[in-house]
Motif scaffolding. Structure first.
Motif, short mmCIF file in Angstrom:
data_model
loop_
_atom_site.label_atom_id
_atom_site.label_comp_id
_atom_site.label_asym_id
_atom_site.label_seq_id
_atom_site.Cartn_x
_atom_site.Cartn_y
_atom_site.Cartn_z
N HIS A 102 0.72 -1.24 -0.27
CA HIS A 102 0.14 -0.04 0.03
C HIS A 102 0.68 1.23 0.05
O HIS A 102 0.51 2.12 0.59
CB HIS A 102 -1.12 0.00 1.13
N ASN A 103 1.98 1.27 -0.77
CA ASN A 103 2.85 2.25 -1.09
C ASN A 103 3.61 3.00 0.17
O ASN A 103 3.56 4.13 0.17
CB ASN A 103 2.03 3.50 -1.74
N GLY A 104 3.70 2.13 1.17
CA GLY A 104 4.55 2.75 2.49
C GLY A 104 3.56 3.07 3.39
O GLY A 104 4.17 3.95 4.31
N GLU A 105 2.33 2.90 3.32
CA GLU A 105 1.31 3.57 4.29
C GLU A 105 1.83 3.02 5.75
O GLU A 105 2.43 1.93 5.98
CB GLU A 105 0.04 3.02 3.98
N GLN A 106 1.54 3.80 6.85
CA GLN A 106 1.76 3.65 7.83
C GLN A 106 0.51 2.70 8.82
O GLN A 106 -0.57 2.29 8.20
CB GLN A 106 1.58 4.86 8.86
N TYR A 107 0.84 2.07 9.89
CA TYR A 107 0.07 1.17 10.55
C TYR A 107 -1.37 1.62 10.56
O TYR A 107 -2.31 0.92 10.42
CB TYR A 107 0.74 0.67 11.69
#
Length: 482
Positions: A106-111
């Motif tokens: 998911h393109n480096g999305e955060q938790y």
């Protein structure tokens, strides 16, 4: 000794076998372009070799967790080995792998953003608050601890030491990942591994007492309820929600998806090995859990680590102990601030629909999370750490349910996430009612209340499974209903 050696072997075999199972179920695909290239900015998104990423990941997720937590967990006796092995292979490493690989997909999305995609907006809003609070608590705790030791060993006062430590945390948290973290932290990761290996050899060949084996009569001291306290005491080294906030940092640097097993699953197994060594050292060095309990009461976990290190390795051990107790928590504290800065940026991006990827924005975003962390860092370290434990495991539980929902929606084998999620739901549900920092209720009542929450969560997931089957096979679901 046999239990300890078998535990090490199980962790290695677990990485080789179950790690591949998890990777295959997730579906790692090297033909996909990773965020390190797709969104490369030379700041957070920057390609990095897998071996360097693995060492940084190990350092980020570990800090003093697998040392201090394992020493305290050793008070439960050899049963701690079982939790570290099973927790690492089937819960912690799976948790870390999905936290990292889902972020990568998911393109480096955060938790919190991942939670929102698979558990809904209400869950995301709640976990945004909880996870940022966890990052602030970790940063505060991992500032206060090193500052106290620096004040003891140098002419500096505690106030001066804490300011110096915090200035470094701020600088490291806002610099591009390859400036300090990418260059220096692999060395610190090597120190962490060397320290554990050296203690392991010393324990096998120099300690006066043998490493205890797991027997029915040596499970754990009766005054320490095993469930659910041990699962929160030994978090780093088995499963830790803090890791789900750190894995996206490395997800933005991975060159290809097949490296995820080495970086995420492998680093967690490495942390498990370190925790095993320190748990065994705590049980063995002082003769029994009673001796360890006296040592902890006298000097805390830091005193235990220092005594074991100096006795086993002499002057070198003392230096390594000091390096470990000062440097390792600092390196975890700065990545905690880095993660909280990224999470806050995601929250503001959703609210304002504006980008916060510029360097000036990153500097401004660090202030709202750094200020409370600095103020809290002046509170007693042990007091802070008590409130990290449950929050940490709650975050881990939510991440496992997020992974389970991801697999469910992908029509894949969700059990590798849903089973450990079920187990950890029981842990956090009962712990909050029984623990002194929670409601402090009677043990039996805490088990009943925790079980009710556990059943509600299980019912919710069962309903999700039913709904997914109904959408995929509506005719089958209709016939079953009839």
């Amino acid at each position: 000794m046999l239990t300890f050696l078998a535990s090490i072997l199980f962790l290695i075999v677990g990485y080789i076998t179950y790690g591949k199972v998890v990777e295959r179920i997730f579906g790692a695909d090297d033909s996909r372009r990773t965020p390190a290239y797709a969104k490369q900015d030379g700041f957070d998104y920057s390609p990095m070799s897998w071996w360097k990423g693995s060492l940084i990941q190990l350092l980020n997720i570990a800090g003093l967790g697998p040392i201090f937590g394992a020493v305290m967990g050793a008070l439960y006796g050899p049963i701690a080995f079982v939790w570290i092995v099973l927790g690492s292979i089937f819960a912690g490493a799976v948790h870390d792998y999905f936290a990292g690989m889902m972020s990568l997909r998911h393109n480096g999305e955060q938790y919190p953003a991942l939670v929102g995609k698979y558990l809904g907006k209400y869950a995301q809003s709640s976990i945004n608050i909880v996870s940022i609070a966890l990052m602030v608590l970790v940063a505060a705790a991992f500032t206060a601890g090193p500052a106290e030791l620096i004040a003891q060993l140098t002419p500096l006062t505690f106030t001066v030491a804490i300011v110096l430590v915090f200035v470094y945390l701020l600088v490291a948290a806002v610099l591009p990942i390859n400036k300090i973290i990418g260059k220096v932290y692999p060395v610190f990761g090597g120190i962490l591994i060397f320290m554990a290996v050296a203690i392991g050899f010393g324990m096998l060949f120099l300690f006066e007492h043998p490493i205890p084996n797991l027997t029915f009569t040596s499970m754990h001291p009766e005054e320490l309820p095993l469930w659910p306290l041990m699962m929160v005491t030994i978090s780093c080294g088995a499963i830790s929600g803090f890791h789900s906030t750190q894995s996206p940092i490395l997800a933005r640097t991975i060159k290809k998806e097949s490296e995820g097993r080495k970086v995420f699953y492998g680093a967690m197994i490495g942390e498990g090995v370190i925790a095993l060594i320190w748990a065994a050292a705590g049980m063995t060095f002082f003769g029994n859990t009673g001796g360890l309990q006296e040592a902890v009461a006298a000097g805390g976990a830091a005193g235990v680590v220092n005594e074991i290190s100096q006795t086993t390795l002499g002057t070198l051990g003392g230096i390594l102990a000091i390096l470990g107790v000062i440097i390792l928590p600092i390196t975890t504290g700065d990545t905690a601030l880095r993660s909280s800065r990224m999470m806050l940026g995601d929250v503001l991006r959703q609210v304002t629909k504006k980008s916060f990827d510029g360097r000036k924005s990153k500097l401004l975003l660090i202030v709202p999370v750094a200020l409370p962390a600095f103020l809290l860092s002046q509170i007693d370290y042990s007091f802070l750490w008590r409130y990290v434990g449950w929050t940490n495991q709650l975050v881990a539980t939510v991440m496992l349910w997020t992974g389970a929902m991801y697999l469910l929606k992908q029509a894949k084998f969700h059990w590798i996430c849903s089973v450990p999620a079920t187990f950890m739901t029981g842990v956090v549900s009962t712990y909050i009612f029984y623990a002194p920092e929670g409601f402090g209720l009677d043990y039996g009542l805490s088990m009943i209340l925790g079980s009710i929450i556990w059943l509600v969560v299980i019912g919710w997931f069962a309903w999700q499974v039913y709904q997914e089957k109904r959408q995929t096979h509506p005719s089958v679901a209709h016939s079953n209903a009839n």
